[in-house]
Scaffold this active site. Sequence first.
Site, PDB file in Angstrom:
ATOM      1  CG  MET A  81      32.931 -85.912  60.943  1.00  0.00           C
ATOM      2  SD  MET A  81      32.443 -86.692  59.377  1.00  0.00           S
ATOM      3  CE  MET A  81      34.027 -87.362  58.821  1.00  0.00           C
ATOM      4  CG  HIS A  82      36.153 -82.635  58.534  1.00  0.00           C
ATOM      5  ND1 HIS A  82      36.682 -83.776  57.976  1.00  0.00           N
ATOM      6  CD2 HIS A  82      34.885 -82.531  58.039  1.00  0.00           C
ATOM      7  CE1 HIS A  82      35.787 -84.322  57.167  1.00  0.00           C
ATOM      8  NE2 HIS A  82      34.695 -83.606  57.202  1.00  0.00           N
ATOM      9  CG  ASP A 240      29.105 -85.144  62.675  1.00  0.00           C
ATOM     10  OD1 ASP A 240      29.714 -85.720  61.751  1.00  0.00           O
ATOM     11  OD2 ASP A 240      28.968 -83.902  62.711  1.00  0.00           O
TER      12      ASP A 240
END
Length: 499
Positions: A81-82, A240
């Site tokens: 992520m991110h 995820d």
Amino acid sequence: MKYVIGIDLGTSAVKILLVNQLGKVVNEVSKSYKLIQPQSGYSEQSPLDWVEQTVAGIRKIVQEFNGQPSKIEGISFSGQMHGLVLLDKNNDILRNAILWNDTRTTKECIKINESVGKERLLKITKNSALEGFTLPKLLWVKDHEPELFKRVKTFVLPKDYVRYKLTGKLHMDFSDAAGTLLFDVGKKEWSQDICELVEINPDICPPLIASHKEVGFITSTIAKATGLLETTRVFAGGADNACGAIGSGILEDGRTLCSIGTSGVVLSYEQSANKDFEGKVHYFNHGAPNAYYTMGVTLSAGHSLTWFKETFAKIESFDELLNGVKTVPVGSNGLLFTPYLMGERTPHANSKIRASFIGIDSSHKLQDFVRSVLEGITFSLNESISIFRENGKTVDTIVSIGGGARNDVWLQMQADIFNAKIIKLSSEQGPGMGAAMLAACGCGWFESLKECANVFLKEDKIFAPNKVNVVKYKKLFKIYRNVYESTIHLNEELAKFRT
């Protein structure tokens, strides 16, 4: 027999699963790539490495497959992520991706809180401004690399870029968009208000899509490079943690996931975006349709155990390290560990706090320290479960995956500290399995993810809480929670002496 491929794009490697209609993992391939750390606090990767290794992994899967490529019907994705991937007008990469564990953006987080307001940010995004999220990274590039930023046409997250290179189609799914701080979690759309307040052009936000939706097919170039057919269907996939929830059957109220890897995650299913946790835990869109999840994070979960083993116990295997833990009583003979080796996320969001062993006695042996590390990690995860319960959530069944699910003593410890039934799955593949399940449902094998989970996921062992131990751990947990407040000032003073 038909098959699907689940691709899990992690921080250190991409893991590719070939799964059949019964949920059996027929083959799995892992391909690693390097982490780029130009200076302290920076964490980057080359998106081209992700693509190259993903294609190589799929090619290996196809080469080792005994059947016809036409039997591999679909692909879907899970991804870290991110992370920020910036693209120009030709969708070419402008710079290395800035990853989720990059901590250079403290000033940008302060700027977001000042520009948007903490309460407004929470109301729209359901999350607080933290260094790991995507928006602070965008603002950092805008401030520190302004000429490059002028060339930005759009941004995506890591698995979105890989999917684009496989299909030629550019999207971001809701579960990953929820980790950007630019997304209205409840409305499932980009927030024009936040874009305006932080002076980001909303036109750079990519098209949105649900995790289970079909994006298209692989390109002819990818078909030639992998051996798959051009008719292979591709589905959006998810973050995820969202895919980890799917791959662990966290698909209804009361079901919670405990995932212990390098970091630790406690994740619980939510039916709506209406609950208010005041930013104490993360609140994201699920990969399952019209669902959400709340999530707490322990930064140094398995990392704490690895650090202890490498620093104090020159033992080859973790099995050997944990061998004597069963003989140590609850409470590790009066020894307590707080796993703040890299700061803490939930519930404190403090990057400066550091770990402690409290109550060291000359009678303590190696196994006492090892058990205290396990208990400290589990206490930290229990902080998130406590927040869930304090806000009216029922947490009675927890699926445990990752390193914490590989030792029966630790699984029983989780049951006792969490005061909940702990389930160990017979085949635990986490996010990669979740991605495969999205592809399986997309290909029409099942009517729903729940139906898919009933076939794909099987319980191996169940650990029920020991009532006597539950009482003891409740008392110890109160002591554990006091350590944070008692050591904040001490750690601020000690930080001055760190090199």
